[in-house]
Every structure is written in C-alpha cells, then in structure tokens.
Design a protein around this motif. Structure first.
Motif, PDB file in Angstrom:
ATOM      1  N   GLY A 195       0.795  -1.214   0.000  1.00  5.41           N
ATOM      2  CA  GLY A 195       0.000   0.000   0.000  1.00  5.41           C
ATOM      3  C   GLY A 195       0.828   1.265   0.000  1.00  5.41           C
ATOM      4  N   VAL A 196       1.977   1.230  -0.688  1.00  7.63           N
ATOM      5  CA  VAL A 196       2.853   2.402  -0.781  1.00  7.63           C
ATOM      6  C   VAL A 196       2.857   2.891  -2.224  1.00  7.63           C
ATOM      7  N   GLU A 197       3.417   4.062  -2.423  1.00  5.68           N
ATOM      8  CA  GLU A 197       3.459   4.621  -3.772  1.00  5.68           C
ATOM      9  C   GLU A 197       4.841   5.199  -4.039  1.00  5.68           C
ATOM     10  N   ALA A 198       5.458   4.777  -5.130  1.00  3.63           N
ATOM     11  CA  ALA A 198       6.783   5.281  -5.495  1.00  3.63           C
ATOM     12  C   ALA A 198       6.663   6.723  -5.988  1.00  3.63           C
ATOM     13  N   ASN A 199       7.700   7.509  -5.684  1.00  2.00           N
ATOM     14  CA  ASN A 199       7.689   8.872  -6.197  1.00  2.00           C
ATOM     15  C   ASN A 199       8.196   8.889  -7.647  1.00  2.00           C
ATOM     16  N   GLY A 200       8.315  10.058  -8.213  1.00  2.00           N
ATOM     17  CA  GLY A 200       8.691  10.167  -9.613  1.00  2.00           C
ATOM     18  C   GLY A 200      10.069   9.636  -9.940  1.00  2.00           C
ATOM     19  N   ASP A 201      10.930   9.496  -8.919  1.00  2.00           N
ATOM     20  CA  ASP A 201      12.283   8.990  -9.147  1.00  2.00           C
ATOM     21  C   ASP A 201      12.398   7.494  -8.882  1.00  2.00           C
ATOM     22  N   GLY A 202      11.277   6.864  -8.520  1.00  3.18           N
ATOM     23  CA  GLY A 202      11.307   5.420  -8.279  1.00  3.18           C
ATOM     24  C   GLY A 202      11.574   5.022  -6.841  1.00  3.18           C
ATOM     25  N   PHE A 203      11.592   5.991  -5.917  1.00  2.00           N
ATOM     26  CA  PHE A 203      11.820   5.686  -4.506  1.00  2.00           C
ATOM     27  C   PHE A 203      10.502   5.298  -3.833  1.00  2.00           C
ATOM     28  N   VAL A 204      10.530   4.199  -3.082  1.00  2.05           N
ATOM     29  CA  VAL A 204       9.393   3.777  -2.270  1.00  2.05           C
ATOM     30  C   VAL A 204       9.782   3.982  -0.818  1.00  2.05           C
ATOM     31  N   GLN A 205       9.027   4.793  -0.098  1.00  2.00           N
ATOM     32  CA  GLN A 205       9.388   5.163   1.271  1.00  2.00           C
ATOM     33  C   GLN A 205       8.828   4.172   2.274  1.00  2.00           C
ATOM     34  N   PHE A 206       9.717   3.594   3.092  1.00  2.00           N
ATOM     35  CA  PHE A 206       9.326   2.717   4.193  1.00  2.00           C
ATOM     36  C   PHE A 206       9.872   3.338   5.480  1.00  2.00           C
ATOM     37  N   GLY A 207       9.044   4.110   6.180  1.00  2.00           N
ATOM     38  CA  GLY A 207       9.524   4.781   7.382  1.00  2.00           C
ATOM     39  C   GLY A 207      10.576   5.816   7.022  1.00  2.00           C
ATOM     40  N   ASP A 208      11.721   5.749   7.690  1.00  2.00           N
ATOM     41  CA  ASP A 208      12.788   6.724   7.452  1.00  2.00           C
ATOM     42  C   ASP A 208      13.696   6.340   6.284  1.00  2.00           C
ATOM     43  N   VAL A 209      13.597   5.123   5.813  1.00  2.00           N
ATOM     44  CA  VAL A 209      14.485   4.644   4.751  1.00  2.00           C
ATOM     45  C   VAL A 209      13.674   4.367   3.488  1.00  2.00           C
ATOM     46  N   ALA A 210      14.184   4.849   2.356  1.00  2.00           N
ATOM     47  CA  ALA A 210      13.522   4.631   1.069  1.00  2.00           C
ATOM     48  C   ALA A 210      14.213   3.493   0.319  1.00  2.00           C
ATOM     49  N   VAL A 211      13.426   2.757  -0.446  1.00  2.00           N
ATOM     50  CA  VAL A 211      13.969   1.717  -1.330  1.00  2.00           C
ATOM     51  C   VAL A 211      13.839   2.222  -2.758  1.00  2.00           C
ATOM     52  N   LEU A 212      14.981   2.348  -3.428  1.00  2.00           N
ATOM     53  CA  LEU A 212      14.991   2.768  -4.828  1.00  2.00           C
ATOM     54  C   LEU A 212      14.961   1.530  -5.702  1.00  2.00           C
ATOM     55  N   ILE A 213      13.893   1.345  -6.447  1.00  2.00           N
ATOM     56  CA  ILE A 213      13.767   0.210  -7.363  1.00  2.00           C
ATOM     57  C   ILE A 213      14.105   0.722  -8.748  1.00  2.00           C
ATOM     58  N   ASP A 214      15.236   0.252  -9.287  1.00  2.00           N
ATOM     59  CA  ASP A 214      15.745   0.791 -10.540  1.00  2.00           C
ATOM     60  C   ASP A 214      16.279  -0.336 -11.410  1.00  2.00           C
ATOM     61  N   GLY A 215      16.379  -0.075 -12.691  1.00  2.00           N
ATOM     62  CA  GLY A 215      16.864  -1.074 -13.632  1.00  2.00           C
ATOM     63  C   GLY A 215      18.376  -1.060 -13.774  1.00  2.00           C
ATOM     64  N   ARG A 216      18.955  -2.258 -13.914  1.00  2.00           N
ATOM     65  CA  ARG A 216      20.381  -2.401 -14.182  1.00  2.00           C
ATOM     66  C   ARG A 216      20.558  -3.571 -15.150  1.00  2.00           C
ATOM     67  N   ASP A 217      21.627  -3.486 -15.940  1.00  2.00           N
ATOM     68  CA  ASP A 217      21.872  -4.558 -16.915  1.00  2.00           C
ATOM     69  C   ASP A 217      22.957  -5.523 -16.459  1.00  2.00           C
ATOM     70  N   ASP A 218      23.412  -5.376 -15.211  1.00  2.00           N
ATOM     71  CA  ASP A 218      24.450  -6.281 -14.701  1.00  2.00           C
ATOM     72  C   ASP A 218      23.903  -7.206 -13.618  1.00  2.00           C
TER      73      ASP A 218
END
Length: 270
Positions: A30-53
């Motif tokens: 029930g969270v919503e990522a901001n425009g940069d792809g960060f999902v906020q969980f309390g004081d720490v955000a999780v950045l979900i981003d693409g990588r090719d490695d």
C-alpha cells in the motif's frame, strides 16, 4: 574527520524489470513510489531501478533481506495471502525474541521479512541492556514522589476519590503500592506547578476507570493542544511508546487535593 556516522538515505533494489517490481511493492504494501522510483518505508527509502548487470532472479536471496517493521503482522499476512504472495517462512511468534516473524519473496526472488515487535520484546531488551549497558540506575526500581501541603487532606483525597490506602507510613510521608511500582506523598512547603503531568497510571480499560472516578467526584481537566484531540471527555494522543504495543493513546488528567497533575492512559492497539 568527523565522528558522526553517515545516515542511510536509501537502499537500491536492482531489477531487470523495475516497473513490474515497483508495482508489486506498491500493491503488496500500500505504498506509492515517487517520480524517481523511490518507495518510502519509514525513514528509509527503497529505490527500485533497472540495471543490466543483474540476473532476472537473485542468486543468493538470503544475502540481503529487507526487514519491514509492522504494527499488525497477522493482519498484513492475511492481506498478502489474499494477494497471492509466496511465503518462505510462515508467520510465527519467536519467544526468545519476543516478536512475530514472517518471510516472503518478491517477484525477483528477494526476501522481505515482516517483523512485529511486541511488549515482550522491549521487556527482554531492557533485561539484556540492564546487564552492564545502562549503568547501575538502569537496574534500580523507580518510584514517584508527590508534595503535599496538608498530608491528612491528601490522604483523604486518595482514599475517597481514588480508592487508594497507604501501604506504609512514616512521619511526614505516606507510601502507596500499585500493581507495578509505587509512589509516596510527602509533607512539603513547596507547591507543584500543576502545569505538567507529575505521575500517571497506565490501565487496560480507561472508560471503566473514568466512570468509577467520576462517580467518586473526581473532576477531569480539558486539554486541547497540538497532538491532543478531545473525544467525549477523553483525549486522544498521537503516538505511543513501542514497548506499550500501541499506535496511540487515550488519556485523562486530573488534579489531586494538593494541585499535583495526575494522568491515566490506555494504549490504542492497531
């Protein structure tokens, strides 16, 4: 070189399909990522981003585990069950830790652990830290002291209005025992300010206690301040201490015969 430790601003969760993974976290928790792809969980955000490695699924899921501290693990597990998540470890209460644990996997195979800390956790934590980590006072008992200008008048108030009788007495002092802790009334030339809570009780049924004390003639104070919301003669207070196991508090205040401001509170469960 500064001695201040750096703060963790975010954790990067790499994926070959970040849009799918991000959408899963939004639906599951029930969270919503901001425009940069960060999902906020309390004081720490999780950045979900693409990588090719990285691979499509994590090769060692136990190497990094996202721990989510939750207020109601059982309720969240029921909601996640309905969403069809995959569990690695079913919800269980671990007595040694004093907490509930459950572990699931996200679509990329990363492990997410749900943890609900109970009041027992904080008791066990205090016991651990009390052995050599919090000084000699950390292992000592705490007792309140309330000044009175007229000790016999105060004795009558506590007996007639609160139903409390002293367990012991000495010249100039009365000692009261409650289920947990004690307090004393002592003769003093000083006067309490009455502007802050000097002592409080924590109860399981505030409505019942308030009704009984009103029947004895206790008059409760009215407070309306930031973080305080009066509801039907009882004040709702934002937040609660984690060791109480609540998400908020309901409370009342009154003054004794000597002007001491006393409080009674009940934790609000999730």
């Amino acid at each position: 070189m500064t001695s201040e430790a750096p703060a963790i601003g975010s954790i990067l969760l790499a994926s070959t399909d970040p849009d799918r993974l991000r959408a899963w976290y939004e639906r599951a928790f029930g969270v919503e990522a901001n425009g940069d792809g960060f999902v906020q969980f309390g004081d720490v955000a999780v950045l979900i981003d693409g990588r090719d490695d990285v691979a499509a699924r994590t090769a060692e899921p136990g190497r990094v585990i996202i721990n989510l501290h939750v207020k109601d693990a059982r309720g969240l597990v029921q909601r996640l069950d309905a969403a069809g998540v995959t569990w690695v470890a079913e919800l269980e209460y671990r007595d040694q830790a004093g907490a509930w644990f459950a572990t699931l996997t996200d679509p990329d195979g990363n492990l997410v652990q749900l943890i609900e800390l109970t009041p027992d956790y904080w008791v066990k934590r205090r016991e651990r830290l009390g052995r050599g980590h919090s000084g000699l006072l950390g292992a000592a008992a705490v007792a309140s002291r309330l000044p009175t200008q007229d000790l016999e008048r105060a004795r009558r108030f506590y007996a007639e209005k609160l139903g409390l009788e002293p367990a012991e007495e000495r010249p100039g002092g009365l000692l009261y025992h409650c289920q947990s802790g004690s307090f004393a009334l002592f003769a003093s030339a000083g006067k309490p300010s009455g502007e802050h809570t000097q002592m409080a009780w924590r109860v399981d049924d505030l409505d019942r206690v308030v009704a009984e004390l009103r029947g004895r003639g206790v008059v409760f104070e009215k407070f309306d301040a930031p973080g305080f919301r009066p509801v039907g003669g009882i004040t709702e207070v934002e937040g609660d201490y984690p060791s109480h196991g609540g998400v908020g508090e309901r409370a009342v205040w009154f003054r004794d015969s000597e002007g001491n401001l006393l409080g009674i509170g009940q934790s609000v469960r999730a």
